[in-house]
Design an enzyme around this catalytic site. Sequence first.
Site, mmCIF file in Angstrom:
data_model
loop_
_atom_site.group_PDB
_atom_site.id
_atom_site.type_symbol
_atom_site.label_atom_id
_atom_site.label_comp_id
_atom_site.label_asym_id
_atom_site.label_seq_id
_atom_site.Cartn_x
_atom_site.Cartn_y
_atom_site.Cartn_z
ATOM 1 N N ALA A 186 -1.240 0.992 6.513
ATOM 2 C CA ALA A 186 -1.477 -0.026 7.534
ATOM 3 C C ALA A 186 -2.411 -1.100 6.995
ATOM 4 O O ALA A 186 -3.196 -0.866 6.069
ATOM 5 C CB ALA A 186 -2.075 0.606 8.793
ATOM 6 N N ASP A 187 -2.326 -2.279 7.585
ATOM 7 C CA ASP A 187 -3.225 -3.378 7.225
ATOM 8 C C ASP A 187 -3.512 -4.190 8.479
ATOM 9 O O ASP A 187 -2.614 -4.426 9.292
ATOM 10 C CB ASP A 187 -2.598 -4.273 6.155
ATOM 11 N N THR A 188 -4.764 -4.609 8.626
ATOM 12 C CA THR A 188 -5.191 -5.351 9.808
ATOM 13 C C THR A 188 -5.850 -6.662 9.414
ATOM 14 O O THR A 188 -6.654 -6.700 8.483
ATOM 15 C CB THR A 188 -6.186 -4.518 10.642
ATOM 16 N N GLY A 228 -0.169 -4.213 10.687
ATOM 17 C CA GLY A 228 1.148 -3.801 10.224
ATOM 18 C C GLY A 228 1.132 -2.327 9.877
ATOM 19 O O GLY A 228 0.097 -1.794 9.463
ATOM 20 N N LYS A 264 0.830 -1.208 0.000
ATOM 21 C CA LYS A 264 0.000 0.000 0.000
ATOM 22 C C LYS A 264 0.866 1.260 0.000
ATOM 23 O O LYS A 264 0.588 2.223 -0.724
ATOM 24 C CB LYS A 264 -0.920 0.010 1.221
#
Length: 212
Positions: free
Chosen positions: A89-91, A126, A64
């Site tokens: 960010a990634d969840t 992250g 991203k």
Amino acid sequence: MTTNQNVIEPISRIVLASSSPRRKELVASLDLSLPVYILSTDADETVLDHWTPQATVEELSLRKATAALAMLREREHKTVGTSDLVIAADTIVALDGDILGKPRNDDEAASMLGRLSGRQHDVFTGIVCIAADSGKTLVASRRTKVKMKELDTLRISRYVATGEPRDKAGSYGIQGLGSTFVEEIEGCYFNVVGLPLSLLSDMLEQYGIRVV
């Protein structure tokens, strides 16, 4: 916020590579004296089978961030003298070795919630920061353990009908009605929302940006 005077290229703008209103609100809560530009990307979200949950959120966040950086350069959004810091960010939710991302439909959302019912699962987020000028890149992640209440089929159906699970990893939002399903958490609450502020503030300091 104060800026470390030892930084050669001070950051002038934050670029948040996310369309999530929750992440936008969390960044705003830091009260940074910097403009925040929202830039949504269509980064590849393909996950390889051998990736761990930690590796997954870090790799997807990096995709991203790099996609956002490429878009900035291609569209020439940057102005002369502006030094951008891209944040992505990634969840995900992890249970029994499986990664539970956003549900594809309401049936999948109900299925995920049924699996989470009465059990503890992990939430990983992250974060990647990239300084546009210097290329300095930081990659990190955080894990929080979440214990769900026992949920019967009717309660799950009513929750799914609200539409809240549709854009949430694991099919629930701890900051919304999904909070009524959470029995306890171990770790950072904001990590479950989608952006661990404690971790982000530590990372920002590496670019000369201090929250407090």
